[in-house]
Design a protein around this motif. Sequence first.
Motif, PDB file in Angstrom:
ATOM      1  N   UNK A  13      25.570 -55.761  21.646  1.00 40.35           N
ATOM      2  CA  UNK A  13      26.579 -54.873  22.250  1.00 40.35           C
ATOM      3  C   UNK A  13      26.314 -53.311  22.408  1.00 40.35           C
ATOM      4  N   UNK A  14      25.661 -52.949  21.167  1.00 40.65           N
ATOM      5  CA  UNK A  14      24.962 -51.636  21.255  1.00 40.65           C
ATOM      6  C   UNK A  14      23.784 -51.407  21.758  1.00 40.65           C
ATOM      7  N   UNK A  15      23.095 -52.380  22.659  1.00 37.84           N
ATOM      8  CA  UNK A  15      21.924 -52.149  23.370  1.00 37.84           C
ATOM      9  C   UNK A  15      22.070 -52.667  24.620  1.00 37.84           C
ATOM     10  N   UNK A  16      23.393 -52.730  25.302  1.00 35.73           N
ATOM     11  CA  UNK A  16      23.658 -53.195  26.620  1.00 35.73           C
ATOM     12  C   UNK A  16      23.942 -51.974  27.307  1.00 35.73           C
ATOM     13  N   UNK A  17      23.354 -52.036  28.789  1.00 35.24           N
ATOM     14  CA  UNK A  17      23.694 -51.222  29.794  1.00 35.24           C
ATOM     15  C   UNK A  17      24.309 -52.363  30.924  1.00 35.24           C
ATOM     16  N   UNK A  18      25.422 -51.698  31.404  1.00 35.82           N
ATOM     17  CA  UNK A  18      26.092 -52.511  32.445  1.00 35.82           C
ATOM     18  C   UNK A  18      26.281 -51.961  33.783  1.00 35.82           C
ATOM     19  N   UNK A  19      25.785 -52.863  35.053  1.00 32.99           N
ATOM     20  CA  UNK A  19      25.938 -52.484  36.079  1.00 32.99           C
ATOM     21  C   UNK A  19      26.933 -53.221  37.096  1.00 32.99           C
ATOM     22  N   UNK A  20      27.539 -52.711  37.943  1.00 38.42           N
ATOM     23  CA  UNK A  20      28.401 -53.643  38.614  1.00 38.42           C
ATOM     24  C   UNK A  20      27.806 -53.713  40.021  1.00 38.42           C
ATOM     25  N   UNK A  21      28.031 -54.991  40.500  1.00 40.76           N
ATOM     26  CA  UNK A  21      27.570 -55.257  41.864  1.00 40.76           C
ATOM     27  C   UNK A  21      28.620 -56.010  42.740  1.00 40.76           C
TER      28      UNK A  21
ATOM     29  N   UNK B 105      43.304 -61.914  35.186  1.00 43.80           N
ATOM     30  CA  UNK B 105      41.711 -61.761  35.041  1.00 43.80           C
ATOM     31  C   UNK B 105      41.077 -61.860  36.041  1.00 43.80           C
ATOM     32  N   UNK B 106      39.820 -61.414  36.331  1.00 42.23           N
ATOM     33  CA  UNK B 106      39.049 -61.263  37.494  1.00 42.23           C
ATOM     34  C   UNK B 106      37.831 -62.275  37.059  1.00 42.23           C
TER      35      UNK B 106
ATOM     36  N   UNK C  57      39.212 -69.893  47.736  1.00 40.75           N
ATOM     37  CA  UNK C  57      40.438 -68.809  47.464  1.00 40.75           C
ATOM     38  C   UNK C  57      39.979 -67.504  48.565  1.00 40.75           C
ATOM     39  N   UNK C  58      39.203 -67.557  49.400  1.00 35.58           N
ATOM     40  CA  UNK C  58      38.760 -66.674  50.390  1.00 35.58           C
ATOM     41  C   UNK C  58      38.477 -65.306  49.753  1.00 35.58           C
ATOM     42  N   UNK C  59      37.518 -65.236  48.583  1.00 30.82           N
ATOM     43  CA  UNK C  59      37.263 -64.290  47.715  1.00 30.82           C
ATOM     44  C   UNK C  59      35.769 -63.944  48.190  1.00 30.82           C
TER      45      UNK C  59
ATOM     46  N   UNK D 240      36.321 -53.641  40.250  1.00 34.36           N
ATOM     47  CA  UNK D 240      36.085 -54.955  40.107  1.00 34.36           C
ATOM     48  C   UNK D 240      37.106 -56.004  40.609  1.00 34.36           C
ATOM     49  N   UNK D 241      36.556 -56.915  41.277  1.00 31.55           N
ATOM     50  CA  UNK D 241      37.367 -57.878  42.136  1.00 31.55           C
ATOM     51  C   UNK D 241      36.477 -59.192  41.917  1.00 31.55           C
TER      52      UNK D 241
END
Length: 244
Positions: A49-57, A10-11, A128-130, A79-80
């Motif tokens: 859930x049906x009304x979500x828009x997801x953005x990754x940063x 998992x992340x 953890x040097x992340x 994803x990290x």
Amino acid sequence: MNGGGTAPGPVWLAVSSSLNAFRACKRFSPSLTIAELKCKLELVVGSPASCMELELFGAEDEPLGSLDSDEALLGSYPVTDGCRLHVTDRSGARAGQFEDLSQVAKYEMAESDYDKRTESVRSFLRQRSWGRWDRQREEERQRQREQQREREAAAAAALPLGARCEVRVPGQPCRRGSVAFVGETDFKPGIWVGVRYDEPLGKHDGSVGGRRYFECPPKFGAFVRPHQVTVGDFPPEDDGLDEL
């Protein structure tokens, strides 16, 4: 490649929302589909859930793109640990008055004091040097970005304006046309190639976002990456409609 066949672990992702001012740090399995991820996020941010828009940063809050395919796996996106997942609610709901931080009395901690805390998200990532504390990974990412820019520049240099070309984009049929623009644009970073197709298989007339890059009829223009374009002796394809 994982030769042992072990599924990735998992992340840790920070979760933010357009409806809430707080952020939550949660673990998610990369084997989740985006649809399954949205269901889990319902309990975190309160949006359907049906009304979500997801953005990754990224860990430095740089945009990495939209998670716009419900069938895709979370692990198919970059994803990290330390990335941020932002949920935009499209249900029409509005954040309550106590979600406006300007109206809520709050405790503010000095950066130096926060750095000393051992149970914070920052401490967790640092130990953890992340994220931004993983210097080696960040240097490698920067090196890869520079190499990508160099490859794009070299490929673009071999594409003279007016040259006949073929465009091959994964998942789309091969298309022919001519090179009408090569360079940087306002709509996305990097080097792009504007192609004037022989047929109305494009998306626009050579202008995007109010800026004109080249001239062509509506639906005859498109922008693609340099590596997707091959120049050569590519005459317009004969559809046989003129034959008796």
